[in-house]
Design an enzyme around this catalytic site. Structure first.
Site, PDB file in Angstrom:
ATOM      1  CD  GLU A  63       9.806 -36.987 -39.773  1.00  0.00           C
ATOM      2  OE1 GLU A  63      10.220 -35.679 -40.209  1.00  0.00           O
ATOM      3  OE2 GLU A  63       8.879 -36.814 -39.022  1.00  0.00           O
ATOM      4  CD  GLU A  81      10.837 -33.363 -36.343  1.00  0.00           C
ATOM      5  OE1 GLU A  81      10.604 -32.131 -36.528  1.00  0.00           O
ATOM      6  OE2 GLU A  81      11.400 -33.974 -37.149  1.00  0.00           O
TER       7      GLU A  81
HETATM    8  C1  FCB Z   1       9.953 -32.825 -40.067  1.00  0.00           C
HETATM    9  C2  FCB Z   1       8.551 -33.195 -39.685  1.00  0.00           C
HETATM   10  C3  FCB Z   1       7.895 -33.712 -40.895  1.00  0.00           C
HETATM   11  C4  FCB Z   1       8.342 -33.185 -42.141  1.00  0.00           C
HETATM   12  C5  FCB Z   1       9.738 -32.948 -42.258  1.00  0.00           C
HETATM   13  C6  FCB Z   1      10.309 -32.421 -43.536  1.00  0.00           C
HETATM   14  O1  FCB Z   1      10.343 -31.863 -38.966  1.00  0.00           O
HETATM   15  O2  FCB Z   1       8.542 -34.057 -38.602  1.00  0.00           O
HETATM   16  O3  FCB Z   1       6.347 -33.650 -40.637  1.00  0.00           O
HETATM   17  O4  FCB Z   1       7.903 -32.249 -42.306  1.00  0.00           O
HETATM   18  O5  FCB Z   1      10.371 -32.370 -41.121  1.00  0.00           O
END
Ligand code: FCB
Length: 463
Positions: free
Chosen positions: A368, A164
């Site tokens: 994620e 990110e």
């Molecule tokens: C993302 C991050 C991760 C976590 C999630 C909830 O932005 O990459 O580390 O904090 O959000």
């Protein structure tokens, strides 16, 4: 019944600073997140990652936890200041040995290691020398990547350069709600560029080592931006340029989009982009990592009335949305998670289909996805998180729908394996499918962990 492809990679994800602890052990140097969390008032409740989940000392039992879940892959991140404390020079051997144990422990259990090189924990020394707004950080990052490829390249399945970069650049240097807490729009855009450059140089460096045969990737938190009405098309396009094409452009097409340069011309002239940088940022990738939590809704703002800032930043505070004075971020209808993020899985399907359309031939992976919920502990001592199961089920269905629509999605990683340090929110927000008791550090499977184990075992979503 929704069925996933045989080869689909099922995993869970964590990040070093959020789980490891042992912040000053075995020669680890300070990172910008140590500095940030130790600064009073920046993290909720004064929480720090000093102990986190004590994963550094509980590695073996955490690996057994993963084996119990039956996952085929585990996404973790390497703490740069643990393996190369000041961000330069040789390896810190005790720190590097920790990741040998982690990687070997995964392989012994038949779990593919998916390693992220940078999940936000920049060595403090590099920040002191200018951080991501400084070009040298990209060069240092490439050198670190080479060292990692040399050390672990024969064993890591997939390398993710950055996690990110949107957050690193815009939250770290724009709105300042993340480390290193700077609020300088021009610096944030310079950081965007040096993250892009660092990514490309790191892929090149990795490929020059034993990691050359591994899959190369980067994880972006792409924003699925929608407009309130047709009249908001320009606002959608601007938010999309800042959030998505600022990374997809250089990384996948070797050029910054013209509209991005134009939209930000009052902030910077982009003179930090040197000849050849965009080509260097654009390295062939084997898979693109996508993090998705919720969509983004925007509207053109004409300057009248109170402006909505539903993306989380406080009204009047520095915005992560640089040069978006005429864009309003609109609160979306619920339901919401504990983060206040709306639950809308249709954005994930649409985002994956857009990527499939815009970048055909590039496989995708959900690196994620997950949710924080209150997670009360029941009378039986367990967490019955039906809300999280529902969230995961909806989003996995959305992935399946995208696959049915032609998107080449190779895998899915739940955020997160266990409750951990949720950045500026501290430990208050629980994202784990496994609960971590903050007093005892005990790990307990939530209902969602049992549910996910069954999904992984069968490759199907239960009705
Ligand atoms: C993302 C991050 C991760 C976590 C999630 C909830 O932005 O990459 O580390 O904090 O959000």
């Amino acid at each position: 019944m929704t069925t996933f492809p045989e080869s689909f990679l099922w995993g869970t994800a964590t990040a070093a600073y959020q789980v490891e602890g042992a912040w000053n052990e075995d020669g680890r140097g300070p990172s910008i997140w140590d500095t940030f969390s130790h600064t009073p008032g920046l993290v909720a409740n004064g929480d720090t990652g000093d102990l986190a989940c004590d994963h550094y000392h509980r590695l073996e039992s955490d690996l057994d936890l993963l084996a119990g879940l039956g996952v085929g892959a585990y996404r973790f991140s390497i703490s740069w200041p643990r393996v190369q404390p000041g961000g330069a020079g040789g390896l810190n051997e005790p720190g590097a040995a920790f990741y040998d144990r982690l990687i070997d422990g995964l392989l012994t259990r038949g779990i593919a290691p998916v390693a992220t090189l940078y999940h936000w924990d920049l060595p403090q020394e590099l920040e002191d020398a200018g951080g991501w707004p400084a070009r040298d950080t990209a060069l240092r990052f490439a050198e670190y990547a080479r060292l990692m490829g040399e050390r672990y390249g024969d064993r890591v399945h997939t390398w993710i350069t950055l996690n990110e970069p949107w957050c690193s650049a815009y939250l770290g240097y724009g709105s300042g709600v993340h480390a290193p807490a700077r609020t300088d729009p021009a610096a944030a855009l310079a950081a965007v560029h040096h993250l892009n450059l660092g990514h490309g140089l790191a892929v090149q460096a990795l490929r020059s080592t034993a990691a050359g045969d591994a899959d190369m990737s980067v994880t972006l938190n792409l924003h699925h931006v929608r407009g309130v009405s047709e009249a908001d098309a320009a606002a959608v396009r601007k938010a999309d340029a800042l959030a998505n094409r600022a990374f997809l452009g250089p990384m996948l097409e070797g050029a910054y989009p013209r509209d991005l340069i134009e939209a930000t011309s009052s902030v910077t002239d982009w003179s930090f982009v040197r000849d050849g940088d965009e080509a260097a940022a654009c390295q062939p990738l084997d898979v693109l990592g996508v993090n998705y939590y919720n969509p983004t809704l925007v509207r053109h703002w004409d300057g009248s009335g109170a402006k909505e800032t539903a993306d989380g930043h406080q009204d009047g505070a520095a915005s992560p949305w640089i040069a978006c004075e005429d864009v309003e971020f609109v609160r979306q209808p619920g339901p919401y998670t504990e983060m206040g993020w709306n639950i809308d899985e249709t954005g994930l399907t649409e985002l994956l289909l857009r990527l499939h359309r815009d970048h055909p031939g590039l496989p995708l992976m959900i690196t994620e996805n997950g949710a924080a919920f209150p997670d009360p502990v029941g009378q039986d001592g367990l967490v019955h998180d039906a809300d999280r199961i529902d969230y995961l089920r909806r989003h996995l269905s959305a992935v399946a729908e995208a696959i049915a629509g032609g998107a080449d999605v190779r895998g899915y990683f739940v955020w997160s394996l266990m409750d951990n340090f949720e950045w500026a929110h501290g430990y208050a927000k629980r994202f784990g499918i496994v609960r971590v008791d903050r007093e005892t550090m005990e790990r307990t499977w939530k209902d969602s962990a049992h549910w996910y184990r069954d999904v992984v075992a069968t490759g199907k979503l239960p009705e």
